[in-house]
Design a protein around this motif. Structure first.
Motif, PDB file in Angstrom:
ATOM      1  N   VAL A   1      27.503  45.317  37.967  1.00 47.67           N
ATOM      2  CA  VAL A   1      28.817  45.964  38.009  1.00 47.67           C
ATOM      3  C   VAL A   1      29.849  45.165  37.215  1.00 47.67           C
ATOM      4  O   VAL A   1      30.674  45.731  36.496  1.00 47.67           O
ATOM      5  CB  VAL A   1      29.289  46.168  39.472  1.00 47.67           C
ATOM      6  CG1 VAL A   1      30.711  46.680  39.527  1.00 47.67           C
ATOM      7  CG2 VAL A   1      28.350  47.118  40.191  1.00 47.67           C
ATOM      8  N   ALA A   2      29.797  43.847  37.303  1.00 46.00           N
ATOM      9  CA  ALA A   2      30.752  43.013  36.573  1.00 46.00           C
ATOM     10  C   ALA A   2      30.609  43.213  35.063  1.00 46.00           C
ATOM     11  O   ALA A   2      31.606  43.186  34.339  1.00 46.00           O
ATOM     12  CB  ALA A   2      30.573  41.537  36.931  1.00 46.00           C
ATOM     13  N   ALA A   3      29.396  43.429  34.570  1.00 48.29           N
ATOM     14  CA  ALA A   3      29.189  43.664  33.138  1.00 48.29           C
ATOM     15  C   ALA A   3      29.810  44.995  32.735  1.00 48.29           C
ATOM     16  O   ALA A   3      30.414  45.109  31.663  1.00 48.29           O
ATOM     17  CB  ALA A   3      27.704  43.643  32.796  1.00 48.29           C
ATOM     18  N   ARG A   4      29.692  46.002  33.585  1.00 51.21           N
ATOM     19  CA  ARG A   4      30.283  47.310  33.288  1.00 51.21           C
ATOM     20  C   ARG A   4      31.800  47.221  33.279  1.00 51.21           C
ATOM     21  O   ARG A   4      32.465  47.797  32.417  1.00 51.21           O
ATOM     22  CB  ARG A   4      29.809  48.340  34.305  1.00 51.21           C
ATOM     23  CG  ARG A   4      28.322  48.645  34.146  1.00 51.21           C
ATOM     24  CD  ARG A   4      27.870  49.668  35.151  1.00 51.21           C
ATOM     25  NE  ARG A   4      27.123  48.957  36.209  1.00 51.21           N
ATOM     26  CZ  ARG A   4      26.870  49.456  37.381  1.00 51.21           C
ATOM     27  NH1 ARG A   4      27.326  50.635  37.731  1.00 51.21           N
ATOM     28  NH2 ARG A   4      26.166  48.764  38.252  1.00 51.21           N
TER      29      ARG A   4
ATOM     30  N   PHE B   1      29.887  56.626  32.969  1.00 46.35           N
ATOM     31  CA  PHE B   1      29.375  56.384  34.315  1.00 46.35           C
ATOM     32  C   PHE B   1      27.919  56.810  34.499  1.00 46.35           C
ATOM     33  O   PHE B   1      27.273  56.392  35.455  1.00 46.35           O
ATOM     34  CB  PHE B   1      30.256  57.092  35.342  1.00 46.35           C
ATOM     35  CG  PHE B   1      31.691  56.667  35.239  1.00 46.35           C
ATOM     36  CD1 PHE B   1      32.087  55.406  35.655  1.00 46.35           C
ATOM     37  CD2 PHE B   1      32.642  57.512  34.693  1.00 46.35           C
ATOM     38  CE1 PHE B   1      33.407  54.990  35.542  1.00 46.35           C
ATOM     39  CE2 PHE B   1      33.969  57.108  34.582  1.00 46.35           C
ATOM     40  CZ  PHE B   1      34.350  55.854  35.004  1.00 46.35           C
ATOM     41  N   THR B   2      27.405  57.615  33.584  1.00 46.55           N
ATOM     42  CA  THR B   2      26.023  58.083  33.718  1.00 46.55           C
ATOM     43  C   THR B   2      25.088  57.477  32.675  1.00 46.55           C
ATOM     44  O   THR B   2      23.926  57.873  32.601  1.00 46.55           O
ATOM     45  CB  THR B   2      25.976  59.622  33.624  1.00 46.55           C
ATOM     46  OG1 THR B   2      26.556  60.040  32.396  1.00 46.55           O
ATOM     47  CG2 THR B   2      26.712  60.263  34.794  1.00 46.55           C
ATOM     48  N   ASN B   3      25.577  56.531  31.892  1.00 45.25           N
ATOM     49  CA  ASN B   3      24.736  55.877  30.898  1.00 45.25           C
ATOM     50  C   ASN B   3      23.715  55.007  31.622  1.00 45.25           C
ATOM     51  O   ASN B   3      24.075  54.063  32.323  1.00 45.25           O
ATOM     52  CB  ASN B   3      25.604  55.030  29.959  1.00 45.25           C
ATOM     53  CG  ASN B   3      24.795  54.381  28.868  1.00 45.25           C
ATOM     54  OD1 ASN B   3      23.940  53.548  29.117  1.00 45.25           O
ATOM     55  ND2 ASN B   3      25.072  54.768  27.633  1.00 45.25           N
ATOM     56  N   GLU B   4      22.436  55.328  31.467  1.00 44.46           N
ATOM     57  CA  GLU B   4      21.380  54.625  32.204  1.00 44.46           C
ATOM     58  C   GLU B   4      21.235  53.167  31.786  1.00 44.46           C
ATOM     59  O   GLU B   4      20.919  52.312  32.614  1.00 44.46           O
ATOM     60  CB  GLU B   4      20.050  55.357  32.034  1.00 44.46           C
ATOM     61  CG  GLU B   4      20.043  56.708  32.712  1.00 44.46           C
ATOM     62  CD  GLU B   4      18.733  57.453  32.514  1.00 44.46           C
ATOM     63  OE1 GLU B   4      17.786  56.890  31.933  1.00 44.46           O
ATOM     64  OE2 GLU B   4      18.669  58.607  32.964  1.00 44.46           O
ATOM     65  N   ILE B   5      21.432  52.866  30.523  1.00 45.04           N
ATOM     66  CA  ILE B   5      21.294  51.483  30.065  1.00 45.04           C
ATOM     67  C   ILE B   5      22.441  50.643  30.611  1.00 45.04           C
ATOM     68  O   ILE B   5      22.225  49.557  31.152  1.00 45.04           O
ATOM     69  CB  ILE B   5      21.240  51.420  28.527  1.00 45.04           C
ATOM     70  CG1 ILE B   5      20.022  52.201  28.012  1.00 45.04           C
ATOM     71  CG2 ILE B   5      21.191  49.975  28.043  1.00 45.04           C
ATOM     72  CD1 ILE B   5      20.021  52.436  26.527  1.00 45.04           C
ATOM     73  N   LEU B   6      23.661  51.149  30.500  1.00 42.18           N
ATOM     74  CA  LEU B   6      24.814  50.437  31.046  1.00 42.18           C
ATOM     75  C   LEU B   6      24.721  50.360  32.565  1.00 42.18           C
ATOM     76  O   LEU B   6      25.039  49.337  33.168  1.00 42.18           O
ATOM     77  CB  LEU B   6      26.114  51.128  30.619  1.00 42.18           C
ATOM     78  CG  LEU B   6      27.409  50.405  30.928  1.00 42.18           C
ATOM     79  CD1 LEU B   6      27.461  49.046  30.224  1.00 42.18           C
ATOM     80  CD2 LEU B   6      28.602  51.254  30.528  1.00 42.18           C
ATOM     81  N   GLY B   7      24.233  51.415  33.190  1.00 46.47           N
ATOM     82  CA  GLY B   7      24.099  51.454  34.646  1.00 46.47           C
ATOM     83  C   GLY B   7      23.104  50.440  35.190  1.00 46.47           C
ATOM     84  O   GLY B   7      23.179  50.073  36.363  1.00 46.47           O
TER      85      GLY B   7
END
Length: 77
Positions: free
Chosen positions: A22-25, A12-18
Motif C-alpha cells: 500500500v505504501a508503494a501505491r 485502483f484496479t491495476n493488478e501489477i500496482l495492486g
C-alpha cells in the motif's frame, strides 16, 4: 500556482500496482505531486520521503521506488 493532478479509476484496479505494498501505491500517486510537467524529479529518496511521508520515518522509500521501477511504473536514472 499549485498543480492539479487527476487520478483515473483504473489506477485502483491495476493488478501489477495492486500487488505492491500500500505504501508503494501511495508513493506512486505522491510522486505525481512532486514531478514537473514531464514527470521528472530528482531521485532523492530521503527528500521524497520527507515530502510524501513526513510523519512516518519507518517507510523505506528507496525500496519502494525500486519496486515501482521494477514494475515499470517509474524510471530511475
Amino acid at each position: 500556482m499549485a498543480r492539479a493532478r487527476l487520478v483515473k479509476p483504473t489506477l485502483f484496479t491495476n493488478e501489477i500496482l495492486g500487488a505492491l505494498p500500500v505504501a508503494a501505491r501511495f508513493l506512486f500517486v505522491g510522486l505525481w505531486c512532486l514531478a514537473d510537467k514531464e514527470g521528472r524529479l530528482e531521485d532523492r529518496p530521503l527528500r521524497i520521503a520527507a515530502e510524501i511521508f513526513p510523519y512516518d520515518h519507518r517507510i523505506k522509500v528507496d525500496e519502494l521506488l525500486t519496486a515501482l521501477a521494477n514494475g515499470g511504473f517509474i524510471y530511475r536514472y
